[in-house]
Each structure stands twice: as structure tokens, then as C-alpha cells.
Design a protein around this motif. Structure first.
Motif, PDB file in Angstrom:
ATOM      1  N   GLU A  95       4.809   0.514   1.374  1.00 17.68           N
ATOM      2  CA  GLU A  95       5.179  -0.528   2.336  1.00 17.68           C
ATOM      3  C   GLU A  95       4.729  -1.913   1.858  1.00 17.68           C
ATOM      4  O   GLU A  95       3.809  -2.038   1.053  1.00 17.68           O
ATOM      5  N   ASN A  96       5.399  -2.936   2.385  1.00 19.12           N
ATOM      6  CA  ASN A  96       5.049  -4.346   2.139  1.00 19.12           C
ATOM      7  C   ASN A  96       5.227  -4.761   0.680  1.00 19.12           C
ATOM      8  O   ASN A  96       4.405  -5.494   0.123  1.00 19.12           O
ATOM      9  N   HIS A 118       0.828  -1.210   0.000  1.00 16.72           N
ATOM     10  CA  HIS A 118       0.000   0.000   0.000  1.00 16.72           C
ATOM     11  C   HIS A 118       0.859   1.255   0.000  1.00 16.72           C
ATOM     12  O   HIS A 118       2.074   1.203   0.194  1.00 16.72           O
ATOM     13  N   VAL A 119       0.189   2.382  -0.202  1.00 14.38           N
ATOM     14  CA  VAL A 119       0.844   3.687  -0.213  1.00 14.38           C
ATOM     15  C   VAL A 119       0.345   4.506   0.967  1.00 14.38           C
ATOM     16  O   VAL A 119      -0.855   4.560   1.236  1.00 14.38           O
ATOM     17  N   ASP A 120       1.277   5.152   1.666  1.00 20.34           N
ATOM     18  CA  ASP A 120       0.943   6.135   2.699  1.00 20.34           C
ATOM     19  C   ASP A 120       0.976   7.524   2.072  1.00 20.34           C
ATOM     20  O   ASP A 120       1.990   7.925   1.487  1.00 20.34           O
ATOM     21  N   ALA A 121      -0.116   8.251   2.197  1.00 25.37           N
ATOM     22  CA  ALA A 121      -0.141   9.661   1.807  1.00 25.37           C
ATOM     23  C   ALA A 121       0.241  10.517   3.010  1.00 25.37           C
ATOM     24  O   ALA A 121       0.149  10.064   4.157  1.00 25.37           O
ATOM     25  N   PRO A 122       0.653  11.751   2.805  1.00 26.66           N
ATOM     26  CA  PRO A 122       0.987  12.626   3.936  1.00 26.66           C
ATOM     27  C   PRO A 122      -0.119  12.727   4.984  1.00 26.66           C
ATOM     28  O   PRO A 122       0.165  12.869   6.175  1.00 26.66           O
ATOM     29  N   ALA A 123      -1.384  12.629   4.569  1.00 23.12           N
ATOM     30  CA  ALA A 123      -2.501  12.721   5.510  1.00 23.12           C
ATOM     31  C   ALA A 123      -2.482  11.601   6.550  1.00 23.12           C
ATOM     32  O   ALA A 123      -3.168  11.692   7.571  1.00 23.12           O
ATOM     33  N   HIS A 124      -1.690  10.569   6.318  1.00 24.67           N
ATOM     34  CA  HIS A 124      -1.599   9.447   7.265  1.00 24.67           C
ATOM     35  C   HIS A 124      -1.064   9.901   8.615  1.00 24.67           C
ATOM     36  O   HIS A 124      -1.555   9.485   9.667  1.00 24.67           O
ATOM     37  N   THR A 125      -0.056  10.784   8.595  1.00 28.74           N
ATOM     38  CA  THR A 125       0.578  11.195   9.851  1.00 28.74           C
ATOM     39  C   THR A 125       0.633  12.704  10.047  1.00 28.74           C
ATOM     40  O   THR A 125       0.950  13.159  11.152  1.00 28.74           O
ATOM     41  N   GLU A 126       0.357  13.480   8.997  1.00 30.26           N
ATOM     42  CA  GLU A 126       0.504  14.933   9.077  1.00 30.26           C
ATOM     43  C   GLU A 126      -0.887  15.580   9.099  1.00 30.26           C
ATOM     44  O   GLU A 126      -1.690  15.342   8.187  1.00 30.26           O
ATOM     45  N   PRO A 127      -1.189  16.381  10.113  1.00 32.12           N
ATOM     46  CA  PRO A 127      -2.535  16.960  10.255  1.00 32.12           C
ATOM     47  C   PRO A 127      -3.037  17.691   9.019  1.00 32.12           C
ATOM     48  O   PRO A 127      -4.221  17.615   8.682  1.00 32.12           O
ATOM     49  N   ASP A 128      -2.144  18.387   8.318  1.00 29.09           N
ATOM     50  CA  ASP A 128      -2.542  19.123   7.121  1.00 29.09           C
ATOM     51  C   ASP A 128      -2.003  18.470   5.851  1.00 29.09           C
ATOM     52  O   ASP A 128      -1.927  19.120   4.798  1.00 29.09           O
ATOM     53  N   CYS A 154      16.307  11.743   2.848  1.00 28.42           N
ATOM     54  CA  CYS A 154      15.313  11.462   1.804  1.00 28.42           C
ATOM     55  C   CYS A 154      14.351  12.637   1.646  1.00 28.42           C
ATOM     56  O   CYS A 154      14.018  13.033   0.522  1.00 28.42           O
ATOM     57  N   ALA A 155      13.912  13.178   2.776  1.00 27.36           N
ATOM     58  CA  ALA A 155      12.971  14.300   2.728  1.00 27.36           C
ATOM     59  C   ALA A 155      13.602  15.503   2.041  1.00 27.36           C
ATOM     60  O   ALA A 155      12.964  16.163   1.203  1.00 27.36           O
ATOM     61  N   ASP A 156      14.842  15.804   2.379  1.00 33.98           N
ATOM     62  CA  ASP A 156      15.515  16.977   1.827  1.00 33.98           C
ATOM     63  C   ASP A 156      15.719  16.866   0.317  1.00 33.98           C
ATOM     64  O   ASP A 156      15.745  17.886  -0.387  1.00 33.98           O
ATOM     65  N   ARG A 157      15.855  15.651  -0.177  1.00 33.22           N
ATOM     66  CA  ARG A 157      16.122  15.450  -1.604  1.00 33.22           C
ATOM     67  C   ARG A 157      14.870  15.079  -2.388  1.00 33.22           C
ATOM     68  O   ARG A 157      14.946  14.781  -3.582  1.00 33.22           O
ATOM     69  N   GLY A 158      13.736  15.057  -1.709  1.00 29.91           N
ATOM     70  CA  GLY A 158      12.476  14.785  -2.397  1.00 29.91           C
ATOM     71  C   GLY A 158      12.261  13.340  -2.768  1.00 29.91           C
ATOM     72  O   GLY A 158      11.473  13.041  -3.673  1.00 29.91           O
ATOM     73  N   TYR A 159      12.934  12.418  -2.072  1.00 30.97           N
ATOM     74  CA  TYR A 159      12.775  10.999  -2.379  1.00 30.97           C
ATOM     75  C   TYR A 159      11.527  10.420  -1.710  1.00 30.97           C
ATOM     76  O   TYR A 159      11.304  10.618  -0.512  1.00 30.97           O
ATOM     77  N   ALA A 160      10.732   9.679  -2.466  1.00 30.43           N
ATOM     78  CA  ALA A 160       9.765   8.778  -1.865  1.00 30.43           C
ATOM     79  C   ALA A 160      10.534   7.594  -1.294  1.00 30.43           C
ATOM     80  O   ALA A 160      11.674   7.310  -1.698  1.00 30.43           O
ATOM     81  N   VAL A 161       9.925   6.896  -0.347  1.00 27.78           N
ATOM     82  CA  VAL A 161      10.564   5.750   0.307  1.00 27.78           C
ATOM     83  C   VAL A 161       9.679   4.533   0.136  1.00 27.78           C
ATOM     84  O   VAL A 161       8.460   4.593   0.359  1.00 27.78           O
ATOM     85  N   ALA A 162      10.284   3.417  -0.269  1.00 25.41           N
ATOM     86  CA  ALA A 162       9.560   2.155  -0.395  1.00 25.41           C
ATOM     87  C   ALA A 162      10.340   1.072   0.343  1.00 25.41           C
ATOM     88  O   ALA A 162      11.572   1.129   0.422  1.00 25.41           O
ATOM     89  N   THR A 163       9.622   0.094   0.884  1.00 27.67           N
ATOM     90  CA  THR A 163      10.281  -0.955   1.676  1.00 27.67           C
ATOM     91  C   THR A 163       9.535  -2.270   1.554  1.00 27.67           C
ATOM     92  O   THR A 163       8.326  -2.293   1.277  1.00 27.67           O
ATOM     93  N   ASP A 164      10.265  -3.361   1.774  1.00 29.53           N
ATOM     94  CA  ASP A 164       9.646  -4.691   1.804  1.00 29.53           C
ATOM     95  C   ASP A 164       9.178  -5.058   3.209  1.00 29.53           C
ATOM     96  O   ASP A 164       8.693  -6.161   3.436  1.00 29.53           O
TER      97      ASP A 164
END
Length: 207
Positions: free
Chosen positions: A171-172, A50-60, A134-144
Motif C-alpha cells: 500500500e501507499n 508498506h507490506v501487509d502480511a496475512p497475519a494482518h487480517t487472518e487469525p492463522d 487475484c486470490a484465485d490466481r495467486g496475485y499479490a496486490v499493490a496500490t498507490d
């Protein structure tokens, strides 16, 4: 051209993040009774691959529906960090030379092999320093693994940094052994089109 599906199938009783809704795929209509088939799905927005959008953890934070299809097609590169081990930290020292056009780092922890086992929650996680990199360079993050943060922890610095910068987290993943090492590839991350904090996605690599 090679296409590799990196997606876990959605099925009843499949593993979930601790505390997330259980998954159920049941028959609602059948050929014998109704003349057609319809399944009833019950699942959380962070089920399986699945994909986490910013709304998952960030209020705005932005929801998934605000991302265009073009933003869901990313140039990606594998970071092989299988040697880190249970509960270990992945740091900037684990990064290979990253190609200039890369938009997503795919962390191969080896924990796809622990899917459904008692060790599933003991996966390695990214250090706060690497998350900020990763945040500073604009990278998305993916993991197994279940998460780029420690599962069950009270703090989620990776989510806060990456999602806080407006980037996505996937993730996953599975099947990472089939991906090229040391070179970039195209990653298609196609979640359900829902105005939500996240959603199951079909994730495919092309190289």
C-alpha cells in the motif's frame, strides 16, 4: 535497465491510516552532545509505503518473516484505473491483458496525488469479485492508495481474499507514472525483517 523508487519517505507527522499510530522521527543522540548521531523512530507497522502480511487480517495468517527474499521479488504489471474516481469500484473489466508470468498487479488509482489531502480516504477500491480473481490466481496486490479496500469500512473483502490466500498486499506506492504500461517489470518489495503483521518497505521497480 531503469530503477524507480516507489517508496514514500518516512518523516514526522506524515499521513497515516485513520487510527494508526502517529509517526515521529526525532534525534536521540547528536554530534555536538554525543559525538555521533542516532535517531529515535516511533511508527506503526503499516506506516507509509508498506507490506501487509496475512497475519494482518487472518487469525492463522503468516507473518512477514516467513517470506523469503525470492518471494519478495515479483513480476508485476500496472492496472491503470485512474478513471474510476472517488469511492468507485475497480472490477475485472478494468484489467488489461495480463502476461502469463505476472505475480503482482499494481493498481494505479491516481490517489497518490491525494496523499495528505482531505480526499486521501476517498480512494477507489477493488470489488470483491476482483479480489477473489487475484486470490484465485495467486496475485499479490499493490496500490498507490491507503488500501485496496474502502478506508474506514467495516468489511475488508480484498484483504480477506488476498491475504487469506497467502499473498501480500502493498500500500501507499508513489511514482507509478514512471512505470511501463502494457508490459511486465520486476518489483522488489523489501520490508523490515520483522516477525510481524506488516512493515514499512522500500519498494523498487526494475525494467
Amino acid at each position: 535497465m531503469t530503477l524507480v523508487d516507489l517508496t514514500r519517505p518516512i518523516e514526522s507527522g506524515m499521513p497515516t491510516y485513520p487510527g494508526d499510530p502517529p509517526v515521529s522521527v526525532e534525534s536521540h543522540a547528536t554530534f555536538d552532545r554525543d559525538g555521533y548521531r542516532v535517531a529515535r523512530l516511533e511508527l506503526g507497522s503499516h506506516t507509509g509505503t508498506h507490506v501487509d502480511a496475512p497475519a494482518h487480517t487472518e487469525p492463522d495468517g503468516a507473518t512477514l518473516d516467513s517470506y523469503s527474499v525470492d518471494e519478495l521479488r515479483m513480476t508485476a504489471q500496472v492496472v491503470d484505473c485512474r478513471g474510476v474516481g472517488a469511492g468507485g469500484k475497480i472490477t475485472p473489466a478494468h484489467l488489461p491483458e495480463i502476461e502469463s508470468d505476472v505475480e503482482c498487479l499494481v493498481f494505479r488509482t491516481g490517489w497518490e496525488d491525494e496523499w495528505g489531502t482531505d480526499r486521501m480516504t476517498e480512494h477507489p477500491s477493488l470489488s470483491a469479485e476482483l479480489a477473489q480473481f487475484c486470490a484465485d490466481r495467486g496475485y499479490a496486490v499493490a496500490t498507490d492508495a491507503l488500501s485496496p479496500d474502502p478506508t474506514g469500512g467495516s468489511e475488508i473483502p480484498v484483504h480477506n481474499a488476498v491475504l487469506g490466500a497467502g499473498n501480500l498486499i502493498v500500500e501507499n506506492l508513489c511514482g507509478l507514472a514512471m512505470l511501463p504500461v502494457g508490459e511486465s517489470f520486476t518489483l522488489f518489495v523489501l520490508p523490515l525483517r520483522v516477525d510481524s503483521d506488516g512493515a514499512p518497505a522500500r519498494v523498487v521497480a526494475e525494467f
